[in-house]
Design a protein around this motif. Sequence first.
Motif, mmCIF file in Angstrom:
data_model
loop_
_atom_site.group_PDB
_atom_site.id
_atom_site.type_symbol
_atom_site.label_atom_id
_atom_site.label_comp_id
_atom_site.label_asym_id
_atom_site.label_seq_id
_atom_site.Cartn_x
_atom_site.Cartn_y
_atom_site.Cartn_z
ATOM 1 N N TYR A 58 0.828 -1.206 0.000
ATOM 2 C CA TYR A 58 0.000 0.000 0.000
ATOM 3 C C TYR A 58 0.863 1.257 0.000
ATOM 4 O O TYR A 58 0.480 2.281 -0.578
ATOM 5 C CB TYR A 58 -0.912 -0.006 1.238
ATOM 6 C CG TYR A 58 -1.532 1.338 1.532
ATOM 7 C CD1 TYR A 58 -2.652 1.778 0.825
ATOM 8 C CD2 TYR A 58 -0.986 2.182 2.499
ATOM 9 C CE1 TYR A 58 -3.200 3.021 1.079
ATOM 10 C CE2 TYR A 58 -1.533 3.425 2.754
ATOM 11 C CZ TYR A 58 -2.642 3.842 2.046
ATOM 12 O OH TYR A 58 -3.185 5.075 2.297
ATOM 13 N N THR B 134 1.308 2.911 -3.390
ATOM 14 C CA THR B 134 0.159 3.339 -4.184
ATOM 15 C C THR B 134 0.112 4.858 -4.272
ATOM 16 O O THR B 134 0.719 5.566 -3.461
ATOM 17 C CB THR B 134 -1.161 2.817 -3.590
ATOM 18 O OG1 THR B 134 -1.309 3.325 -2.249
ATOM 19 C CG2 THR B 134 -1.186 1.298 -3.560
ATOM 20 N N TYR C 168 -5.363 6.484 -4.820
ATOM 21 C CA TYR C 168 -5.771 5.139 -4.431
ATOM 22 C C TYR C 168 -6.661 5.135 -3.192
ATOM 23 O O TYR C 168 -7.576 4.311 -3.076
ATOM 24 C CB TYR C 168 -4.537 4.273 -4.176
ATOM 25 C CG TYR C 168 -4.854 2.804 -4.013
ATOM 26 C CD1 TYR C 168 -5.032 1.990 -5.118
ATOM 27 C CD2 TYR C 168 -4.997 2.238 -2.746
ATOM 28 C CE1 TYR C 168 -5.335 0.647 -4.985
ATOM 29 C CE2 TYR C 168 -5.295 0.893 -2.602
ATOM 30 C CZ TYR C 168 -5.469 0.104 -3.720
ATOM 31 O OH TYR C 168 -5.784 -1.224 -3.580
ATOM 32 N N ASP C 169 -6.419 6.047 -2.276
ATOM 33 C CA ASP C 169 -7.165 6.070 -1.018
ATOM 34 C C ASP C 169 -8.663 6.261 -1.250
ATOM 35 O O ASP C 169 -9.494 5.628 -0.581
ATOM 36 C CB ASP C 169 -6.637 7.180 -0.102
ATOM 37 C CG ASP C 169 -5.226 6.878 0.390
ATOM 38 O OD1 ASP C 169 -4.507 6.124 -0.286
ATOM 39 O OD2 ASP C 169 -4.846 7.391 1.451
ATOM 40 N N LEU D 120 -10.002 3.050 -2.501
ATOM 41 C CA LEU D 120 -10.085 2.065 -1.425
ATOM 42 C C LEU D 120 -11.356 2.264 -0.610
ATOM 43 O O LEU D 120 -12.030 1.296 -0.246
ATOM 44 C CB LEU D 120 -8.848 2.172 -0.522
ATOM 45 C CG LEU D 120 -8.814 1.247 0.688
ATOM 46 C CD1 LEU D 120 -8.948 -0.216 0.270
ATOM 47 C CD2 LEU D 120 -7.526 1.457 1.485
ATOM 48 N N LEU E 156 -5.716 -4.803 1.093
ATOM 49 C CA LEU E 156 -5.990 -3.434 0.661
ATOM 50 C C LEU E 156 -6.018 -3.316 -0.854
ATOM 51 O O LEU E 156 -6.118 -2.222 -1.388
ATOM 52 C CB LEU E 156 -4.932 -2.481 1.244
ATOM 53 C CG LEU E 156 -4.863 -2.446 2.769
ATOM 54 C CD1 LEU E 156 -3.720 -1.555 3.228
ATOM 55 C CD2 LEU E 156 -6.181 -1.971 3.365
#
Length: 304
Positions: free
Chosen positions: A114, A117, A121-122, A125, A253
């Motif tokens: 993670y 990334t 990306y968050d 997610l 994740l």
Amino acid sequence: MQIIQWSGIMNLTSIDYLAIGQRLRAYRIAASLNAEQIAAELGISRAAVYRLEKGEIKKIETLERLAQCLNTTVETLLGVGMEYYPHASGFFERMRQLEEGSTRIYSHFEPFSYLLTSEKYDAYLQQMLLETDSTTVQGDKLDPKSLQTLAILSERKSHLNTHLPKIHNLIGIQHIEKFIHLGLVGSLNISPSTRMERVLAARQEVKYLLHLLEEKKDIVQVAITKQTIPSSTFQIFYNDSEALSVASSPFRLGELPNISAGVAWVSSSKEAIHHHQSLFDALWENAAKGDDALRLLRDTLERY
């Protein structure tokens, strides 16, 4: 500071008080307790709780009461036994603490760490977690504990920009292929247009990884193997040549993420570190690295 001694575990001549405080914080987060609740349980002030989490501990009786309150053991708080985390929030907080004190990290995650990334990306997610059929969702929102987990993850990544440990990430090519094929999804029951968007987002993440490998090759290294690699993920932490801990987790994740089901663990056992490092080294040795790894990632993108 006063040295704690307790014959019930071992006769300790020195204790890492800061590490005890870090474990206390991680276990408090895992138990979904705030400082006020711990303070009320122990009959102390909130400020005293924060001092405990900074390592200002003088009595073994305090640790005994804290262990009972946090549903763990004194051995675990002292770092003698295994640390177990039944939710991702406490585990990722502990990871953040260990990363903060590390100069080198060896990791194996699906599809990749993670920490590697992009900032975009968050948000994906969070969307993936909303799509999962799990306890992370309350109505159309994530529950508070899941939001706390996302905040901790974001803090881990932000810290990487100021504290740059060398990251060695072992990647299975099959995991990259599955990541690109499925896309950034929390469920397979989504519309074709959403699926296409998420596949494109996954491709962008692999491209971002390529960018990192080119721009920060002195700090970030990957090895891509075609061999079968363990289904359990792990990360090994070093400070210079000193091995700190090894952590293993069922939490995911990547595509079809999971931050609620499973039990993660952290150990400073020399034996556990040795076995995981030996496994890592054996897989790393025969994997594609450097320019070969970059070429394999680019070829995989072209094929999908």
